[in-house]
Design a protein around this motif. Structure first.
Motif, short mmCIF file in Angstrom:
data_model
loop_
_atom_site.label_atom_id
_atom_site.label_comp_id
_atom_site.label_asym_id
_atom_site.label_seq_id
_atom_site.Cartn_x
_atom_site.Cartn_y
_atom_site.Cartn_z
N GLU A 432 0.54 -1.05 -0.23
CA GLU A 432 0.07 -0.15 0.23
C GLU A 432 0.76 1.42 -0.06
OE1 GLU A 432 -2.03 -3.39 1.21
OE2 GLU A 432 -0.58 -2.85 2.02
N LEU A 433 1.67 0.85 0.52
CA LEU A 433 2.43 2.45 1.08
C LEU A 433 3.61 2.71 -0.56
CD1 LEU A 433 3.85 1.56 4.22
CD2 LEU A 433 3.03 3.69 3.81
N LEU A 434 3.90 1.27 -0.70
CA LEU A 434 4.62 1.33 -2.45
C LEU A 434 3.36 2.34 -3.35
CD1 LEU A 434 6.91 -1.40 -2.79
CD2 LEU A 434 7.34 1.09 -2.46
N GLN A 435 2.54 1.69 -3.74
CA GLN A 435 1.36 2.50 -4.11
C GLN A 435 1.17 3.79 -3.90
OE1 GLN A 435 -2.09 -0.38 -4.21
NE2 GLN A 435 -3.37 0.51 -5.94
N LYS A 436 1.22 4.01 -3.15
CA LYS A 436 1.00 5.17 -2.67
C LYS A 436 1.70 6.57 -3.44
CE LYS A 436 -2.61 5.49 1.66
NZ LYS A 436 -2.50 5.65 3.20
N ARG A 437 3.07 5.99 -3.32
CA ARG A 437 4.11 6.56 -3.59
C ARG A 437 3.94 6.81 -5.22
NH1 ARG A 437 10.05 4.51 -0.71
NH2 ARG A 437 9.63 5.21 1.07
N GLU A 439 1.39 6.45 -6.80
CA GLU A 439 0.76 7.64 -7.42
C GLU A 439 0.85 8.77 -6.55
OE1 GLU A 439 -3.24 6.15 -4.60
OE2 GLU A 439 -3.15 4.18 -6.10
N ALA A 440 1.44 9.50 -5.54
CA ALA A 440 1.80 10.31 -5.62
C ALA A 440 2.80 11.23 -6.59
CB ALA A 440 2.35 10.71 -4.19
N ALA A 441 3.94 10.25 -6.76
CA ALA A 441 4.13 11.36 -8.53
C ALA A 441 3.53 11.09 -9.13
CB ALA A 441 6.00 9.73 -8.37
N ALA A 442 2.88 10.91 -9.66
CA ALA A 442 2.16 10.75 -11.31
C ALA A 442 1.29 11.86 -10.92
CB ALA A 442 1.21 9.69 -11.44
N ALA A 443 0.73 12.32 -9.49
CA ALA A 443 -0.03 13.00 -9.64
C ALA A 443 0.85 14.57 -9.24
CB ALA A 443 -1.21 13.22 -7.94
N GLU A 444 1.89 14.43 -8.86
CA GLU A 444 2.88 15.26 -9.27
C GLU A 444 2.88 15.76 -10.56
OE1 GLU A 444 7.00 16.66 -7.64
OE2 GLU A 444 6.51 14.81 -7.23
N VAL A 445 3.41 14.36 -11.29
CA VAL A 445 3.69 15.21 -12.51
C VAL A 445 2.96 15.56 -13.87
CG1 VAL A 445 4.12 13.65 -14.90
CG2 VAL A 445 5.55 13.30 -12.90
N ALA A 446 1.66 14.79 -13.15
CA ALA A 446 0.27 15.63 -13.82
C ALA A 446 -0.03 16.88 -14.03
CB ALA A 446 -1.03 14.68 -13.46
N THR A 447 0.08 17.50 -12.54
CA THR A 447 -0.04 19.19 -12.18
C THR A 447 0.54 19.93 -12.45
OG1 THR A 447 0.46 18.65 -9.75
CG2 THR A 447 -1.90 17.82 -9.45
N GLU A 448 2.23 19.20 -13.44
CA GLU A 448 3.31 20.40 -13.82
C GLU A 448 2.25 21.75 -14.50
OE1 GLU A 448 6.11 18.66 -14.51
OE2 GLU A 448 7.45 18.36 -12.00
N LYS A 449 2.46 22.90 -14.54
CA LYS A 449 2.29 23.53 -15.52
C LYS A 449 3.16 23.54 -16.50
CE LYS A 449 0.41 27.95 -16.51
NZ LYS A 449 0.57 29.68 -16.69
N PRO A 450 2.68 23.04 -18.03
CA PRO A 450 3.70 23.11 -19.22
C PRO A 450 4.12 24.46 -19.42
CG PRO A 450 1.24 22.83 -19.61
CD PRO A 450 1.25 22.44 -18.72
N SER A 451 5.31 24.95 -20.38
CA SER A 451 5.78 25.30 -20.74
C SER A 451 5.35 26.58 -21.84
CB SER A 451 7.13 25.73 -20.65
OG SER A 451 7.80 24.82 -21.57
#
Length: 521
Positions: A432-437, A439-451
Motif C-alpha cells: 500500500e505504501l509503495l502504491q501511494k508513492r 500515485e503521488a509521483a504520477a499526480a505531481e507530474v500531472a499537476t505541473e504547468k507545461p511551459s
C-alpha cells in the motif's frame, strides 16, 4: 503399580525394561530438555511412543508442540476406551509392565496453515527473514543476495513486509530502482528479481499465501496450561502440509528460531518450558545447504538453555546429521530392518550410538524388537547416558487414531484462541505504501504547468522532429552537383599519386627520381 508421573523424584514413566519388563524405565524431567530422538521403521510404534511422551509431559505441566503427519495424533483430544479396537493388546501390555490404564482426554489446541483443521497459523516475511525464505524458495547465492537487499531497504524505509503481496511489491520496486541500489548495496539484476518472483508464485500456488499474514502466531499462546495444570498440547495438521515438504520444514525451523529468540535464558530448569516434536525430521536436512544445517545445529545446541526440549522423529538415525545426533541424549530406537548391505551398515552405526549392555547385543536387539518395543537410552543423574535397555513402551491413555470432524470442530469452537486467529488482519504495509508513492509521483507530474514552448508538443513541423528524421537532410546542407560527385581523370591521378608518396614504395620512387636528376647534373 507404576504411575506415569512421579512428582517426588521428578520422573515420567516411559515403559518397562528387563527380561520380564518389570523394571521401570523413566525419563528425568530435569534432563528432558537435553533433546531426544525417536527412530524406527514404518509400523514399529513410533507414533504411539510420541503420543505417550506427549501425554506424560502434559501431565507434568509441560506444553507440547507436535506435527500430525497422518492425522493419528488428533486422538490426544479424546479419552481412550475399553471398547477400542486396540484395548485388549494395550491392556495386556499395561499388565505386563505394571501400569493402570487411566483413560483421559488431554487439553489440545489444533493449528493448521490453511485454517481448515485448526486455527490459522501465520507468520510474516519480516519475521521469517531472508535466510529462511531463501531456503524455502530454493534460491541461489546471487538471488539470496537480492532478497537480503530487498529486506534491508524495506527496513530502512519503514516498509512493513507482512504478506506475500508486500514482498512481491517490494521486489518490483527493487527491480525498477536496480541501478541506484546497485551502487550502494551491490549488483541487483533483473534476472535474479524475476527468478525470485517465479519462486514466490510457485509458493503461492502451493498454499504459501496462507502462511504469511496477520495476526502472526504469538508463541505465548502455545506455552499455556489448562485449569488443572496440564500442559497444552498444540497439534499442527501436517497431512496436507507434507505435500510441500520444503514449506513444512522451513516453518518448523522458523518456529524453533522464534522460540530461541523470544524465550529467556533459564539454565537447567526442573522441567522443560515446552517440548517440540519434529516428525519426519529428515525433511529438514534433505538437500539442505551447509549454512542451514549449521543454523539448525546452533539452535539445537543453544535452545536447551531456554528450557526447550527438541525431539527428532525419523525412520533412521542416519537421516540426522552427526553434529546434531550427538546432542540427542534421550533415545528411543524402534526396530530397524536390515535387508540390504546399506541397511546393515546403518544398523551397526545406530547400535554404536548406545552405551553397551552386557546382557544383550544392541545391534541384534534393534533388529529383533517387536511392535511397541524399543531399545532405549535415557539420561541419568548428572546427565550421564543410560545403559541401553529393551523397553516395552507404555500404552496411551488417550484415543489412538483420528477424530471425527464434529469432534474437531467442537474443540475449535470452544478454544479461547478462536476469535484471535480466525479473522485475517489487513493493515497498511509495503504494498500500500509503495502504491501511494507511485500515485503521488504520477499526480505531481500531472499537476505541473507545461511551459509555452511545449504548448504544441506534437507539432511535426517543430525543428526537433525534423532533425530527428534521419532521411531528411538538414536545411543548411547544400546539395552537391552531379559534376562534383565525379572526379576528373587528372584529379584522380593526382590523388593516387599523393597517396603513393605517403607510402614506403612512394618514398623510394621519389628518392630514385631525385637521385637520377642530381646525377644528371
Amino acid at each position: 503399580m507404576a504411575t506415569v508421573l512421579n512428582e517426588s523424584d521428578g520422573t515420567i514413566f516411559v515403559g518397562g525394561a528387563g527380561q520380564d519388563y518389570q523394571v521401570p524405565q523413566s525419563l528425568l524431567l530435569k534432563y528432558a530438555n537435553r533433546h531426544g530422538m525417536i527412530a524406527g521403521a514404518t509400523g514399529t510404534g513410533k507414533t504411539v511412543t510420541l503420543q505417550t511422551l506427549a501425554e506424560s509431559l502434559s501431565l507434568a505441566g509441560v506444553p507440547v508442540f507436535l506435527s500430525d503427519v497422518k492425522g493419528d495424533l488428533a486422538g490426544l483430544s479424546q479419552a481412550g476406551s475399553d471398547q477400542a479396537k486396540l484395548h485388549e493388546p494395550f491392556r495386556k501390555r499395561a499388565d505386563q509392565i505394571g501400569l493402570t490404564l487411566d483413560y483421559q482426554a488431554f487439553p489440545v489446541t489444533f493449528w493448521d496453515v490453511w485454517g481448515e483443521q485448526g486455527h490459522p497459523v501465520r507468520t510474516t516475511p519480516a519475521e521469517m527473514g531472508p535466510l529462511l525464505l531463501s531456503r524455502l524458495l530454493g534460491l541461489t547465492d546471487a538471488q539470496e543476495g537480492v532478497m537480503n537487499i530487498a529486506f534491508r531497504v524495506a527496513d530502512e524505509q519503514g516498509l512493513a513486509l507482512l504478506d506475500l503481496d508486500d514482498l512481491q511489491a517490494m521486489l518490483v520496486w527493487v527491480g525498477q530502482n536496480a541501478r541506484e541500489l546497485s551502487l550502494e548495496y551491490g549488483n541487483v539484476s533483473s534476472a535474479s528479481v524475476g527468478a525470485i518472483q517465479r519462486a514466490l508464485l510457485v509458493l503461492e500456488n502451493q498454499g504459501g499465501a496462507h502462511l504469511f499474514g496477520e495476526p502472526a502466531l504469538d508463541l505465548s499462546d502455545m506455552l499455556g496450561q489448562d485449569a488443572s495444570g496440564r500442559g497444552m498440547i498444540n497439534i499442527l495438521a501436517a497431512d496436507r502440509l507434507m505435500n510441500s515438504p520444503r514449506l513444512y520444514a522451513t516453518f518448523l525451523l522458523w518456529l524453533l528460531s522464534e522460540l530461541f529468540e523470544q524465550l529467556p535464558e533459564v539454565g537447567d530448569p526442573e522441567r522443560p518450558k515446552i517440548a517440540f516434536f519434529f516428525d519426519e525430521s529428515h525433511l529438514l536436512f534433505d538437500d539442505a545447504p551447509k549454512a542451514l544445517i549449521d543454523k539448525v545445529e546452533q539452535v539445537a545446541r543453544l535452545i536447551r538453555s531456554k528450557g526447550v526440549s527438541v525431539w527428532f522423529i525419523s525412520q533412521n538415525p542416519a537421516d540426522i546429521p552427526e553434529d546434531i545426533l550427538g546432542q540427542l541424549g534421550n533415545r528411543v530406537q524402534h526396530a530397524l530392518r536390515a535387508f540390504t548391505a546399506k541397511d546393515q551398515k546403518a544398523l551397526r552405526l545406530a547400535a554404536e550410538n548406545y552405551r553397551p549392555n552386557p546382557e544383550f547385543d544392541i545391534a541384534e536387539a534393534i533388529q529383533s524388537v517387536g511392535t511397541g518395543e524399543a531399545v532405549t537410552s535415557l539420561l541419568e543423574a548428572k546427565g550421564i547416558p543410560g545403559i541401553a535397555q529393551r523397553c516395552l513402551i507404555r500404552p496411551p491413555f488417550s484415543r489412538l487414531g483420528p477424530v471425527e470432524d464434529a469432534e474437531r470442530a467442537q474443540i475449535m469452537q470452544d478454544s479461547p484462541l478462536r476469535e484471535k486467529y480466525t479473522a485475517r488482519l489487513e493493515r497498511e504495509s509495503a504494498k500500500e505504501l509503495l502504491q501511494k508513492r507511485a500515485e503521488a509521483a504520477a499526480a505531481e507530474v500531472a499537476t505541473e504547468k507545461p511551459s509555452s514552448k511545449d504548448d504544441d508538443l506534437f507539432d511535426m513541423a517543430r525543428p526537433e522532429y525534423k532533425n530527428a528524421r534521419r532521411y531528411e537532410p538538414r536545411q543548411e546542407a547544400r546539395p552537391r552537383s552531379r559534376s562534383s560527385r565525379s572526379d576528373s581523370v587528372a584529379e584522380t591521378f593526382a590523388k593516387s599519386l599523393a597517396r603513393q608518396l605517403g607510402t614506403k614504395s612512394g618514398q623510394a620512387l621519389v628518392r630514385g627520381v631525385l637521385g637520377s636528376l642530381f646525377r644528371g647534373r
